[in-house]
Motif scaffolding. Structure first.
Motif, PDB file in Angstrom:
ATOM      1  N   LYS A   1     -21.912 -18.749  21.869  1.00  0.00           N
ATOM      2  CA  LYS A   1     -22.462 -18.591  23.219  1.00  0.00           C
ATOM      3  C   LYS A   1     -22.701 -19.956  23.863  1.00  0.00           C
ATOM      4  O   LYS A   1     -23.165 -20.890  23.201  1.00  0.00           O
ATOM      5  CB  LYS A   1     -23.804 -17.848  23.166  1.00  0.00           C
TER       6      LYS A   1
ATOM      7  N   THR B   1     -19.632  -9.312  27.247  1.00  0.00           N
ATOM      8  CA  THR B   1     -18.381 -10.060  27.370  1.00  0.00           C
ATOM      9  C   THR B   1     -17.714 -10.311  26.029  1.00  0.00           C
ATOM     10  O   THR B   1     -16.835 -11.166  25.924  1.00  0.00           O
ATOM     11  CB  THR B   1     -18.641 -11.407  28.082  1.00  0.00           C
TER      12      THR B   1
ATOM     13  N   LYS C   1     -24.952 -10.105  27.711  1.00  0.00           N
ATOM     14  CA  LYS C   1     -23.838  -9.796  28.601  1.00  0.00           C
ATOM     15  C   LYS C   1     -22.715  -9.158  27.779  1.00  0.00           C
ATOM     16  O   LYS C   1     -22.389  -9.628  26.688  1.00  0.00           O
ATOM     17  CB  LYS C   1     -23.304 -11.071  29.269  1.00  0.00           C
TER      18      LYS C   1
ATOM     19  N   GLY D   1     -22.727 -15.166  30.668  1.00  0.00           N
ATOM     20  CA  GLY D   1     -21.931 -14.408  29.703  1.00  0.00           C
ATOM     21  C   GLY D   1     -20.748 -15.178  29.160  1.00  0.00           C
ATOM     22  O   GLY D   1     -19.831 -14.581  28.583  1.00  0.00           O
TER      23      GLY D   1
END
Length: 510
Positions: free
Chosen positions: A115, A361, A359, A123
């Motif tokens: 991340k 994603t 998120k 995201g």
């Protein structure tokens, strides 16, 4: 600028992920650590380190009409059950048709996916890749990864395997039956790989012993009237009838049908589980090899000596080679703790999305074991993540988790199709196009059904459905045969009356 999506792996799931992203106006880049597409289905005598690879003779267990991508039918002259070389030919045709190869970076490994510091709001991910010894770090809006397979050995290896003086290997390392000429071989595991290897090795080996802890229900590829068995079984009407009956009743009927071909008890194969409880084994030749004595079914191995295997029934057999056909485990070493795999299971919403991420994603494509073909499922999964990456609303109710990777084909496909907006409207079809409706309900639930309307609608879907039986028969007709007169076909009106009689109940389910 279009949002960029990183796709890890250029197998069948990676190819349809690229296509789905392009159709959503995204910018996909696929990282493939080898020099070619195809993933598991690309046979190589000496595959790259760590890459699972099939053996030379592998033929797929799902038929071409059930396994094809939903807007790209497999050529009619291709066999119904394709050799791996034909599968690769199809993948290459698909990649050329939709111009996918230019979005793939070959010989590029993904080292790390993490991340970004602002992930909660953006995201976005940092993806570190390596090519020709050079590392590169980029930011990405989403990342549908392929999954990494590792050979799975028994959780409790048979005692004495360390002192066994013969050869032992995992099925992923098997390539050619000639390596076992005049050997006495025990194959451990009765899944599709174990059964296939037992049959193939038995043509060259002195003797093959198939060791199974639980037994298995064995399906034939060829179903009623010579149609592929998945074409016969995977229909909306049969799914509806299955829902009407109890699991016990369905199991009783199905087991009776299989035992009518050969009694699983007589062949030492009858399992401890009911037919609906575990993934079935598909093998046309195993009963023939058993009845001819080339394969002997044995119970679980209790222990090995230097030169033999002792089974749980107390019998002992001299052995030269042991093949562990014990499946695969999966892992994601590049994800740095973003997901946790426990006992070969991972909690995912709709078998795709880690629920704890701020998120949505990150998506896993093809991390599933369907009772049916996987390619259309991967494709429909790919049609779901891109809208989420593109900024459209995520699906609600993230509490609905899937832990096991096994699903039924039609219910799972319909569930995804509802969310994508492409599930066939049966009532509308019966009112506007009864001929098509009859084939959709009573015929095989082929992937084209999910291109009839909605996002990604394909103008050729109707024709593909109505001509699917022709494509099934075409490769079989290599010799002309005069057909004898038969009873006239049931008029369409009678079919419609019969169909309308059950519609009220069907729509309550569908």
């Amino acid at each position: 600028m279009a949002k960029r999506v990183a796709i890890i792996g250029g197998g069948s799931s990676g190819l349809c992920a690229i296509k789905a992203c392009l159709q959503e106006g995204l910018e996909p880049i696929c990282f493939e650590r080898t020099g070619d597409i195809g993933g598991l289905w690309r046979f190589e005598e000496h595959p790259e380190e760590g890459r699972a690879s099939i053996y030379r003779s592998v033929i797929i267990n799902t038929s071409k009409e059930m396994m094809c991508f939903s807007d790209f039918p497999i050529p009619e002259d291709f066999p119904n059950y394709m050799h791996n070389s034909k599968i690769m030919e199809y993948f290459r045709m698909y990649a050329r048709r939709f111009d996918l190869l230019r979005h793939i970076r070959f010989r590029t490994s993904v080292c790390r996916v993490a991340k970004r510091p602002d992930f909660v709001t953006t995201g976005q991910w940092e993806v570190v890749t390596e090519s020709e010894g050079k590392q590169e770090s980029c930011f990405w809006g989403g990342d549908p990864p392929a999954w990494h397979q590792e050979a799975k050995h028994p959780s409790s290896p048979p005692a004495g395997i360390e002192k066994f003086k013969g050869r032992y290997l995992h099925s992923r390392d098997y390539k050619d039956p000639r390596d076992f000429t005049d050997k006495r071989v025990v194959v451990i595991g009765i899944g599709n790989s174990g059964s296939d290897l037992s049959v193939e090795i038995s043509h060259t080996a002195k003797q093959v012993f198939l060791s199974t802890r639980r037994g298995a229900w064995v399906f034939n590829r060829v179903g009623d009237q010579g149609y592929p068995v998945d074409i016969v079984l995977t229909t909306r009407m049969k799914e509806f009838l299955k829902r009407l009956l109890s699991p016990s009743m369905v199991s009783n009927f199905a087991e009776k049908q299989l035992n009518a071909r050969f009694d699983h008890s007589h062949y030492g194969l009858k399992p401890k589980h009911r037919i609906l409880d575990q993934h079935p084994t598909v093998n046309d030749d195993l009963p023939n090899r058993i009845i001819s004595g080339r394969v002997l079914v044995k119970p679980n191995v209790q222990e090995f000596t230097e030169t033999s295997a002792i089974f749980e029934d107390g019998t002992r057999e001299d052995i030269d080679v042991v093949v562990f056909a014990t499946g695969y485990s999966f892992s994601f070493p590049f994800l740095e703790g973003c997901v946790k795999v426990v006992e070969n299971q991972i909690p995912l919403y709709k078998f795709m999305f880690p629920p704890h991420l701020e998120k949505p994603t990150l998506a896993f494509i093809g991390l599933i074991q369907p009772l049916g073909a996987i390619m259309p499922i991967s494709e429909l999964q790919c049609r779901k993540p891109p809208p989420m990456v593109a900024g459209k609303p995520a699906s609600p109710d993230l509490g609905q988790m899937g832990h096991s990777t096994q699903v039924d084909y039609i219910p799972y496909m319909d569930e995804l199709a509802c969310q994508v907006g492409v599930k066939p409207n049966l009532l509308a079809l019966f009112l506007t196009d009864p001929k098509l409706a009859l084939e959709v309900v009573f015929g095989p639930c082929t992937p084209y059904q999910y291109r009839l309307h909605g996002p990604g609608e394909w103008a050729g879907a109707r024709e593909a459905i109505l001509t699917q039986r022709q494509r099934i028969i075409k490769p079989l007709q290599t010799r002309h045969v005069e057909e004898h007169p038969s009873d006239p076909a049931v008029p369409l009106i009678f079919k419609l009356v019969g169909a309308m009689a059950v519609l009220a109940v069907i729509f309550a389910y569908f």
